[in-house]
Design an enzyme around this catalytic site. Structure first.
Site, PDB file in Angstrom:
ATOM      1  N   SER A   1       0.865  -1.182   0.000  1.00  0.00           N
ATOM      2  CA  SER A   1       0.000   0.000   0.000  1.00  0.00           C
ATOM      3  C   SER A   1       0.897   1.226   0.000  1.00  0.00           C
ATOM      4  O   SER A   1       2.045   1.153   0.478  1.00  0.00           O
ATOM      5  CB  SER A   1      -0.853   0.017   1.277  1.00  0.00           C
TER       6      SER A   1
ATOM      7  N   TYR B   1      -1.142  -0.597  10.293  1.00  0.00           N
ATOM      8  CA  TYR B   1      -1.303  -0.906   8.860  1.00  0.00           C
ATOM      9  C   TYR B   1      -0.050  -0.483   8.094  1.00  0.00           C
ATOM     10  O   TYR B   1       0.459  -1.233   7.254  1.00  0.00           O
ATOM     11  CB  TYR B   1      -2.548  -0.194   8.318  1.00  0.00           C
TER      12      TYR B   1
HETATM   13  N1  LIG Z   1      -8.599  -0.395  -1.774  1.00  0.00           N
HETATM   14  C1  LIG Z   1      -7.622   0.382  -1.334  1.00  0.00           C
HETATM   15  O1  LIG Z   1      -7.786   1.588  -1.187  1.00  0.00           O
HETATM   16  C2  LIG Z   1      -6.274  -0.211  -1.040  1.00  0.00           C
HETATM   17  C3  LIG Z   1      -5.190   0.675  -0.934  1.00  0.00           C
HETATM   18  C4  LIG Z   1      -3.934   0.152  -0.689  1.00  0.00           C
HETATM   19  C5  LIG Z   1      -3.759  -1.192  -0.553  1.00  0.00           C
HETATM   20  N2  LIG Z   1      -4.834  -2.033  -0.639  1.00  0.00           N
HETATM   21  C6  LIG Z   1      -4.579  -3.458  -0.475  1.00  0.00           C
HETATM   22  O2  LIG Z   1      -5.137  -4.157  -1.561  1.00  0.00           O
HETATM   23  C7  LIG Z   1      -5.452  -5.479  -1.159  1.00  0.00           C
HETATM   24  C8  LIG Z   1      -6.871  -5.814  -1.604  1.00  0.00           C
HETATM   25  O3  LIG Z   1      -7.773  -4.992  -0.879  1.00  0.00           O
HETATM   26  P1  LIG Z   1      -9.133  -4.457  -1.519  1.00  0.00           P
HETATM   27  O4  LIG Z   1      -8.997  -3.022  -1.723  1.00  0.00           O
HETATM   28  O5  LIG Z   1      -9.528  -5.304  -2.647  1.00  0.00           O
HETATM   29  O6  LIG Z   1     -10.132  -4.650  -0.271  1.00  0.00           O
HETATM   30  P2  LIG Z   1     -11.393  -5.616  -0.081  1.00  0.00           P
HETATM   31  O7  LIG Z   1     -12.406  -5.327  -1.127  1.00  0.00           O
HETATM   32  O8  LIG Z   1     -11.762  -5.422   1.345  1.00  0.00           O
HETATM   33  O9  LIG Z   1     -10.832  -7.077  -0.336  1.00  0.00           O
HETATM   34  C9  LIG Z   1      -9.825  -7.562   0.505  1.00  0.00           C
HETATM   35  C10 LIG Z   1      -9.614  -9.055   0.323  1.00  0.00           C
HETATM   36  O10 LIG Z   1      -8.688  -9.467   1.320  1.00  0.00           O
HETATM   37  C11 LIG Z   1      -9.222 -10.500   2.119  1.00  0.00           C
HETATM   38  N3  LIG Z   1      -9.336 -10.124   3.533  1.00  0.00           N
HETATM   39  C12 LIG Z   1      -9.894  -9.012   4.053  1.00  0.00           C
HETATM   40  N4  LIG Z   1      -9.874  -9.060   5.390  1.00  0.00           N
HETATM   41  C13 LIG Z   1      -9.306 -10.245   5.702  1.00  0.00           C
HETATM   42  C14 LIG Z   1      -9.036 -10.900   6.927  1.00  0.00           C
HETATM   43  N5  LIG Z   1      -9.346 -10.330   8.106  1.00  0.00           N
HETATM   44  N6  LIG Z   1      -8.456 -12.113   6.876  1.00  0.00           N
HETATM   45  C15 LIG Z   1      -8.155 -12.697   5.693  1.00  0.00           C
HETATM   46  N7  LIG Z   1      -8.411 -12.139   4.500  1.00  0.00           N
HETATM   47  C16 LIG Z   1      -8.977 -10.928   4.512  1.00  0.00           C
HETATM   48  C17 LIG Z   1     -10.633 -10.791   1.642  1.00  0.00           C
HETATM   49  O11 LIG Z   1     -10.620 -12.124   1.194  1.00  0.00           O
HETATM   50  P3  LIG Z   1     -11.771 -13.188   1.550  1.00  0.00           P
HETATM   51  O12 LIG Z   1     -12.906 -12.429   2.199  1.00  0.00           O
HETATM   52  O13 LIG Z   1     -12.111 -13.716   0.201  1.00  0.00           O
HETATM   53  O14 LIG Z   1     -11.114 -14.164   2.437  1.00  0.00           O
HETATM   54  C18 LIG Z   1     -10.908  -9.823   0.507  1.00  0.00           C
HETATM   55  O15 LIG Z   1     -11.292 -10.471  -0.659  1.00  0.00           O
HETATM   56  C19 LIG Z   1      -5.250  -5.531   0.348  1.00  0.00           C
HETATM   57  O16 LIG Z   1      -4.002  -6.127   0.624  1.00  0.00           O
HETATM   58  C20 LIG Z   1      -5.235  -4.070   0.747  1.00  0.00           C
HETATM   59  O17 LIG Z   1      -4.505  -3.847   1.924  1.00  0.00           O
HETATM   60  C21 LIG Z   1      -6.091  -1.569  -0.893  1.00  0.00           C
END
Ligand SMILES: NC(=O)c1ccc[n+]([C@@H]2O[C@H](COP(=O)([O-])OP(=O)(O)OC[C@H]3O[C@@H](n4cnc5c(N)ncnc54)[C@H](OP(=O)(O)O)[C@@H]3O)[C@@H](O)[C@H]2O)c1
Length: 279
Positions: free
Chosen positions: A137, A150
């Site tokens: 991130s 985080y």
């Molecule tokens: N969206 C943003 O703004 C953003 C910014 C920077 C980095 N990221 C990173 O991008 C990645 C994907 O996130 P996203 O934006 O797609 O968010 P999301 O829509 O919340 O999806 C996150 C995924 O991670 C898994 N996850 C969430 N909480 C978890 C937990 N407590 N234990 C195990 N697995 C968990 C879930 O998998 P399951 O429910 O299928 O198990 C879910 O499919 C993450 O690593 C996040 O930190 C996101």
């Protein structure tokens, strides 16, 4: 997209992980995808072709990860691209977050990633090929007020990616660490985001920044479909980047951090170099 590849993606029932799975399956690729909830994953992906392998995995448990990788190899015979995507945001000052809350975040964001790399590496090494893409991130480069744990977890992902890129180079395995800015996924919803269960009223600035982020839900500048496409494109590049920022906001924050680091290092150089032996 080039020749057919086998992809192993964690945390795929929603958000970036789900966008990746959809785009890859639409392009005829082979996809093994993990989730805590296989029913949700199957429903969200809705693909009965033999090219999709849904896997119920607890990323914090090494054995569970090992089984998932083995099952993938048994079905598809190889793994070309690993995407460590699963992760979640955790907000609160260090004293507000309990040891358990903090460790759970590292279990998924850091130890889950380490478990996947540890268990996939023997196969990638034997193949003398592969690409590991870790989703960190912008918070791991330039953290924001109220998100110390985080930021720590995601900077660990960046550091472990940088060094494993060196360690795995001799086997023809590439590593890329992706640092997204704000993307319009479920990231900021109560389903994903964890805030300290026991907040301390005095931390007014921490509460204010959390409020600001929560209001951003649904308004984030980043398009997850475009992010997924950008990540997929990495796998067919002969020389992919080690670091990739995604989003204008990430670009600005990373460059501001670089400038302020450079200035600080320069300003304090006299003390920095004063500690060497004279001879
Ligand atoms: N969206 C943003 O703004 C953003 C910014 C920077 C980095 N990221 C990173 O991008 C990645 C994907 O996130 P996203 O934006 O797609 O968010 P999301 O829509 O919340 O999806 C996150 C995924 O991670 C898994 N996850 C969430 N909480 C978890 C937990 N407590 N234990 C195990 N697995 C968990 C879930 O998998 P399951 O429910 O299928 O198990 C879910 O499919 C993450 O690593 C996040 O930190 C996101």
């Amino acid at each position: 997209m080039g020749k057919k590849k086998v992809w192993f993606i964690t945390g795929a029932s929603k958000g970036l992980g789900l966008s990746l799975v959809h785009q890859l399956l639409n392009a005829g690729q082979y996809v093994a995808a993990t989730s805590r909830n296989i029913g949700e994953l199957k429903k969200a992906v809705n693909n009965d072709s033999g090219k999709f392998l849904p896997l119920a995995v607890n990323l914090a448990e090494e054995k569970s990860v090992e089984n998932a990788i083995k099952t993938t190899i048994t079905k598809f015979e190889r793994i070309d691209v690993v995407i460590n995507n699963a992760g979640y945001g955790i907000g609160g000052s260090i004293e507000e977050l309990s040891d358990a809350e903090t460790r759970s975040s590292f279990d998924v964001n850091v130890f889950g990633t380490l478990n996947v790399i540890r268990k996939a590496s023997p196969y990638l090494r034997a193949q003398r090929a592969g690409h590991i893409i870790n989703i960190a991130s912008i918070a791991g480069i330039a953290g924001a007020t109220g998100w110390a744990v985080y930021a720590a977890a995601k900077s660990a992902v960046i550091a472990l990616s940088e060094v494993s890129a060196e360690d795995l180079k001799e086997f023809g395995i590439k590593v890329t660490v992706v640092a997204p800015g704000a993307f319009r996924t479920s990231f900021l919803t109560a389903d994903s985001l964890i805030l300290a269960a026991n907040p301390i009223a005095e931390y007014e600035e921490v509460r204010a920044t959390h409020g600001k982020y929560l209001k951003m839900d649904g308004q984030q500048i980043g398009d997850p479909e475009k992010a997924a496409a950008a990540m997929i494109s990495l796998a067919s590049m002969p020389n992919p980047p080690l670091h990739l920022l995604l989003g204008n906001d990430a670009f600005q924050r990373a460059n501001n951090k670089l400038e302020s680091l450079q200035k600080e290092f320069k300003d304090w150089r006299p003390i920095t170099i004063s500690t060497d032996f004279d001879n």
